[in-house]
Design a protein around this motif. Structure first.
Motif, PDB file in Angstrom:
ATOM      1  N   GLY A  97      86.686  53.543  50.579  1.00  0.00           N
ATOM      2  CA  GLY A  97      85.426  54.041  51.138  1.00  0.00           C
ATOM      3  C   GLY A  97      85.150  53.506  52.527  1.00  0.00           C
ATOM      4  N   LEU A  98      85.313  52.197  52.713  1.00  0.00           N
ATOM      5  CA  LEU A  98      85.059  51.607  54.022  1.00  0.00           C
ATOM      6  C   LEU A  98      86.109  52.047  55.037  1.00  0.00           C
ATOM      7  CD1 LEU A  98      83.219  49.717  55.583  1.00  0.00           C
ATOM      8  CD2 LEU A  98      84.678  47.812  54.901  1.00  0.00           C
ATOM      9  N   GLY A  99      87.357  52.178  54.598  1.00  0.00           N
ATOM     10  CA  GLY A  99      88.392  52.658  55.512  1.00  0.00           C
ATOM     11  C   GLY A  99      88.102  54.052  56.021  1.00  0.00           C
ATOM     12  N   LEU A 100      87.651  54.933  55.146  1.00  0.00           N
ATOM     13  CA  LEU A 100      87.290  56.285  55.558  1.00  0.00           C
ATOM     14  C   LEU A 100      86.078  56.267  56.484  1.00  0.00           C
ATOM     15  CD1 LEU A 100      87.663  59.332  55.422  1.00  0.00           C
ATOM     16  CD2 LEU A 100      86.375  59.330  53.284  1.00  0.00           C
ATOM     17  N   GLY A 101      85.083  55.454  56.164  1.00  0.00           N
ATOM     18  CA  GLY A 101      83.899  55.369  57.013  1.00  0.00           C
ATOM     19  C   GLY A 101      84.219  54.854  58.402  1.00  0.00           C
ATOM     20  N   LEU A 102      85.042  53.815  58.489  1.00  0.00           N
ATOM     21  CA  LEU A 102      85.427  53.285  59.796  1.00  0.00           C
ATOM     22  C   LEU A 102      86.265  54.287  60.578  1.00  0.00           C
ATOM     23  CD1 LEU A 102      86.336  49.588  58.866  1.00  0.00           C
ATOM     24  CD2 LEU A 102      84.248  50.429  59.948  1.00  0.00           C
ATOM     25  N   ALA A 103      87.135  55.026  59.880  1.00  0.00           N
ATOM     26  CA  ALA A 103      87.950  56.038  60.555  1.00  0.00           C
ATOM     27  C   ALA A 103      87.074  57.141  61.146  1.00  0.00           C
ATOM     28  CB  ALA A 103      88.967  56.625  59.578  1.00  0.00           C
ATOM     29  N   LEU A 104      86.064  57.577  60.400  1.00  0.00           N
ATOM     30  CA  LEU A 104      85.137  58.578  60.930  1.00  0.00           C
ATOM     31  C   LEU A 104      84.353  58.023  62.112  1.00  0.00           C
ATOM     32  CD1 LEU A 104      83.788  60.015  57.551  1.00  0.00           C
ATOM     33  CD2 LEU A 104      85.311  61.177  59.161  1.00  0.00           C
ATOM     34  N   LEU A 105      84.056  56.728  62.078  1.00  0.00           N
ATOM     35  CA  LEU A 105      83.301  56.109  63.166  1.00  0.00           C
ATOM     36  C   LEU A 105      84.108  56.060  64.457  1.00  0.00           C
ATOM     37  CD1 LEU A 105      80.822  54.505  64.203  1.00  0.00           C
ATOM     38  CD2 LEU A 105      81.944  52.436  63.325  1.00  0.00           C
ATOM     39  N   VAL A 106      85.360  55.611  64.368  1.00  0.00           N
ATOM     40  CA  VAL A 106      86.173  55.444  65.583  1.00  0.00           C
ATOM     41  C   VAL A 106      86.870  56.735  65.993  1.00  0.00           C
ATOM     42  CG1 VAL A 106      86.569  53.019  65.025  1.00  0.00           C
ATOM     43  CG2 VAL A 106      88.235  54.721  64.297  1.00  0.00           C
ATOM     44  N   GLN A 107      86.764  57.787  65.165  1.00  0.00           N
ATOM     45  CA  GLN A 107      87.381  59.058  65.539  1.00  0.00           C
ATOM     46  C   GLN A 107      86.648  59.711  66.702  1.00  0.00           C
ATOM     47  OE1 GLN A 107      87.026  62.237  62.720  1.00  0.00           O
ATOM     48  NE2 GLN A 107      88.931  63.220  63.350  1.00  0.00           N
ATOM     49  N   GLU A 108      85.343  59.506  66.775  1.00  0.00           N
ATOM     50  CA  GLU A 108      84.558  60.107  67.838  1.00  0.00           C
ATOM     51  C   GLU A 108      84.928  59.489  69.183  1.00  0.00           C
ATOM     52  OE1 GLU A 108      82.645  62.596  67.282  1.00  0.00           O
ATOM     53  OE2 GLU A 108      82.772  62.528  65.097  1.00  0.00           O
ATOM     54  N   SER A 109      84.934  60.304  70.211  1.00  0.00           N
ATOM     55  CA  SER A 109      85.282  59.853  71.556  1.00  0.00           C
ATOM     56  C   SER A 109      84.057  59.204  72.201  1.00  0.00           C
ATOM     57  CB  SER A 109      85.788  61.027  72.403  1.00  0.00           C
ATOM     58  OG  SER A 109      86.955  61.576  71.859  1.00  0.00           O
ATOM     59  N   THR A 110      83.984  57.893  72.098  1.00  0.00           N
ATOM     60  CA  THR A 110      82.906  57.147  72.719  1.00  0.00           C
ATOM     61  C   THR A 110      83.498  56.044  73.585  1.00  0.00           C
ATOM     62  OG1 THR A 110      82.742  55.590  70.882  1.00  0.00           O
ATOM     63  CG2 THR A 110      81.423  57.591  70.731  1.00  0.00           C
ATOM     64  N   ARG A 111      82.672  55.435  74.399  1.00  0.00           N
ATOM     65  CA  ARG A 111      83.144  54.390  75.294  1.00  0.00           C
ATOM     66  C   ARG A 111      83.550  53.133  74.543  1.00  0.00           C
ATOM     67  NH1 ARG A 111      77.970  52.426  78.696  1.00  0.00           N
ATOM     68  NH2 ARG A 111      79.561  50.908  79.345  1.00  0.00           N
ATOM     69  N   TRP A 112      83.053  52.981  73.299  1.00  0.00           N
ATOM     70  CA  TRP A 112      83.367  51.801  72.506  1.00  0.00           C
ATOM     71  C   TRP A 112      84.509  52.043  71.522  1.00  0.00           C
ATOM     72  CZ3 TRP A 112      81.023  47.852  74.584  1.00  0.00           C
ATOM     73  CH2 TRP A 112      79.788  48.025  75.204  1.00  0.00           C
ATOM     74  N   LYS A 113      85.138  53.211  71.578  1.00  0.00           N
ATOM     75  CA  LYS A 113      86.149  53.555  70.583  1.00  0.00           C
ATOM     76  C   LYS A 113      87.316  52.565  70.594  1.00  0.00           C
ATOM     77  CE  LYS A 113      88.789  56.989  71.530  1.00  0.00           C
ATOM     78  NZ  LYS A 113      89.301  58.369  71.755  1.00  0.00           N
ATOM     79  N   GLY A 114      87.852  52.261  71.768  1.00  0.00           N
ATOM     80  CA  GLY A 114      88.986  51.352  71.859  1.00  0.00           C
ATOM     81  C   GLY A 114      88.653  49.952  71.378  1.00  0.00           C
ATOM     82  N   LEU A 115      87.465  49.461  71.752  1.00  0.00           N
ATOM     83  CA  LEU A 115      87.048  48.128  71.333  1.00  0.00           C
ATOM     84  C   LEU A 115      86.861  48.050  69.815  1.00  0.00           C
ATOM     85  CD1 LEU A 115      86.096  45.263  71.990  1.00  0.00           C
ATOM     86  CD2 LEU A 115      83.796  46.196  72.343  1.00  0.00           C
ATOM     87  N   LEU A 116      86.259  49.098  69.240  1.00  0.00           N
ATOM     88  CA  LEU A 116      86.039  49.099  67.799  1.00  0.00           C
ATOM     89  C   LEU A 116      87.351  49.144  67.035  1.00  0.00           C
ATOM     90  CD1 LEU A 116      82.985  51.534  67.516  1.00  0.00           C
ATOM     91  CD2 LEU A 116      82.982  49.061  67.171  1.00  0.00           C
ATOM     92  N   ARG A 117      88.266  49.986  67.470  1.00  0.00           N
ATOM     93  CA  ARG A 117      89.558  50.071  66.789  1.00  0.00           C
ATOM     94  C   ARG A 117      90.280  48.737  66.824  1.00  0.00           C
ATOM     95  NH1 ARG A 117      92.260  55.882  68.690  1.00  0.00           N
ATOM     96  NH2 ARG A 117      90.668  57.235  67.771  1.00  0.00           N
TER      97      ARG A 117
END
Length: 301
Positions: A97-117
């Motif tokens: 569940g958390l893996g899917l939630g985090l994947a949906l979070l970092v899938q979006e193209s945002t300025r923090w995407k690289g840092l979050l991943r």
């Protein structure tokens, strides 16, 4: 004409034979490794499980099925199975569940995407034994950062069965959530964007798109992550051996811990430990087969 055709077919057969020989030569190292590191140990374990085999005495002769009877009659067998299943269910739900939630979070193209991943993936670079030792210090009522507060409240992270379980689950989620996020992210990125565009054109909401488009197309990835998580959880050993040693009051003994204890502590009986290992192997085969069948598409036979 027949002689000409026969003369042409000979070089083709020679080339095919050479290619087959080359293929076997390339596969030979892998075959040797599989035979030495998987097939032979499996045969040895099967042999041990049906023999009287003390740790320091070697093979004392066949005694099948006594080892299996001793294995299932061990006083910790039922408790270890129940605890392992409980831990497996909780760990699988949390990690998938958390893996899917985090994947949906970092899938979006945002300025923090690289840092979050990067932040989510960094703990995955640490070995489980090293992470367990790190959390053992963090949970310590003597040297941990929360030691003064714990001493004041009279509470410890590993002092009760439920606290020990959830503290270990927190370690596992911290260690593996980024890894499962990566697997889920690969599966999400493999879904064609045209499918989501078509769903939006048809007026589907985000929830409807997620339920009727994302989840069905993510079925192979969900099957992979669930099989990996369930298999790893059923074979849990390092985290509980380092953090709890099976305590408090033998409440966090996993099946693999029981195998280790029977083989190298107390009984020193490799035959009974091998019988437990065979039972675990059979359980893994059945559980994985059920999981793969459950995740099979309706149109697949």
């Amino acid at each position: 004409m027949s002689q000409i055709a026969a003369s042409r077919s000979r070089p083709r057969r020679t080339i095919a034979r050479r290619q087959a020989t080359s293929g076997w030569l390339y596969a030979l190292p892998t075959l040797v490794i599989v035979l030495l590191l998987f097939v032979w140990p499996l045969v040895l374990v099967l042999r041990m499980s049906g023999s009287d085999w003390p740790l320091l005495g070697g093979n004392q002769g066949l005694n099948f099925p006594d080892n299996y009877q001793k294995a299932v009659s061990n006083r910790f067998f039922v408790d270890s199975v129940v605890f392992t299943l409980k831990y497996t269910i909780l760990a699988t739900v949390l990690l998938v569940g958390l893996g899917l939630g985090l994947a949906l979070l970092v899938q979006e193209s945002t300025r923090w995407k690289g840092l979050l991943r990067t932040s989510f993936l960094v703990p995955s670079a640490l070995g489980l034994a090293s992470a367990s030792l790190l959390f053992y210090v963090l949970y310590s009522p003597l040297a941990g950062p929360a030691a003064p507060l714990m001493n004041r409240l009279g509470w410890t992270f590993l002092g009760s069965p439920s606290a020990a379980l959830w503290s270990t689950l927190f370690l596992i989620v911290w260690r593996y959530a980024g890894f499962y996020m990566l697997l889920m992210l690969v599966g999400l990125q493999a879904i064609p964007t045209e499918v989501f565009e078509a769903a939006r054109t048809d007026g589907a909401s985000r929830r409807q798109t997620f339920r009727h488009v994302t989840i069905p197309l993510l079925r192979p990835t969900l099957a992979l992550t669930t099989v990996l998580c369930v298999t790893g959880s059923l074979l849990a050993f390092e985290q509980f051996y380092i953090l709890t040693k099976g305590g408090p009051d033998n409440s966090t003994i996993t099946v693999v811990q029981l195998i280790y204890s029977v083989a190298f502590q107390g009984q020193n009986d490799l035959g009974v430990a091998a019988a437990l290992s065979v039972l675990v192997l059979l359980a893994l085969i059945v559980v994985n087969a059920v999981q793969l069948r459950a995740f099979r598409r309706p149109d697949e036979s």
